[in-house]
Design a protein around this motif. Structure first.
Motif, short mmCIF file in Angstrom:
data_model
loop_
_atom_site.label_atom_id
_atom_site.label_comp_id
_atom_site.label_asym_id
_atom_site.label_seq_id
_atom_site.Cartn_x
_atom_site.Cartn_y
_atom_site.Cartn_z
N ARG A 147 0.85 -1.20 0.00
CA ARG A 147 0.00 0.00 0.00
C ARG A 147 0.88 1.24 0.00
O ARG A 147 1.73 1.43 0.87
N THR A 148 0.69 2.11 -0.98
CA THR A 148 1.44 3.36 -1.08
C THR A 148 0.49 4.53 -0.90
O THR A 148 -0.73 4.36 -0.84
N ALA A 149 1.04 5.72 -0.85
CA ALA A 149 0.20 6.93 -0.70
C ALA A 149 -0.69 7.12 -1.93
O ALA A 149 -1.79 7.66 -1.82
N GLU A 150 -0.21 6.68 -3.10
CA GLU A 150 -1.00 6.81 -4.33
C GLU A 150 -2.08 5.73 -4.43
O GLU A 150 -2.94 5.79 -5.29
N GLY A 151 -2.00 4.73 -3.59
CA GLY A 151 -2.92 3.60 -3.62
C GLY A 151 -2.31 2.45 -4.42
O GLY A 151 -1.62 2.66 -5.40
#
Length: 143
Positions: free
Chosen positions: A35-39
């Motif tokens: 899971r990243t900040a961008e999704g």
């Protein structure tokens, strides 16, 4: 070709290879990031290098005279790898999709280690070139 041109070329290569190693280290650090900040999962990044063309008066003159105006290398951009993510069936995972699959980063440890070794060898070769240049300059000063 100016006296310090060889040093400038090796210095640009050292800078480019250092950035390449930083990008590879980022890939290795995020090998398990789902899971990243961008999704979505982390997407592998890689560097694209190109010749560093100077746009100053001296380089225009060298090109007009047909003299080599090579001036090193630079990182043109950092791209994301568009290869598909690795899917793992784990419906209990918080990042699982509707079918129960979790997307894992498209980072391959073997590929990253090979790229890191290649970048390291290139960095070492440029250090050797810089040291050879310094040695020649010192010998020239002794004359």
């Amino acid at each position: 070709m100016s006296f310090l041109k060889g040093l400038d070329i090796s210095a640009s290569a050292l800078t480019a290879q250092r950035l390449r190693m930083d990008v590879i280290a980022e890939n290795l650090a995020n090998v398990d990031t789902t899971r990243t900040a961008e999704g979505g999962a982390y997407r592998r990044r890689y560097t694209v290098m190109q010749e560093n063309k100077q746009n100053n008066f001296g380089s225009f003159m060298e090109r007009a005279l047909g003299v080599s105006s090579d001036s090193g290398v630079k990182v043109a951009e950092i791209r994301e790898d568009t290869s598909p993510f690795k899917l793992d069936y784990n419906p209990e995972h918080p990042d699982a999709n509707e079918e129960g699959y979790v997307e894992h980063p498209n980072v391959d440890l073997a590929v990253e280690m090979i790229d890191m070794m290649a970048a390291t060898r290139s960095y070492e070769a440029n250090i050797t070139a810089v040291n050879a240049f310094k040695s020649m300059a010192l010998k020239a000063l002794e004359i």
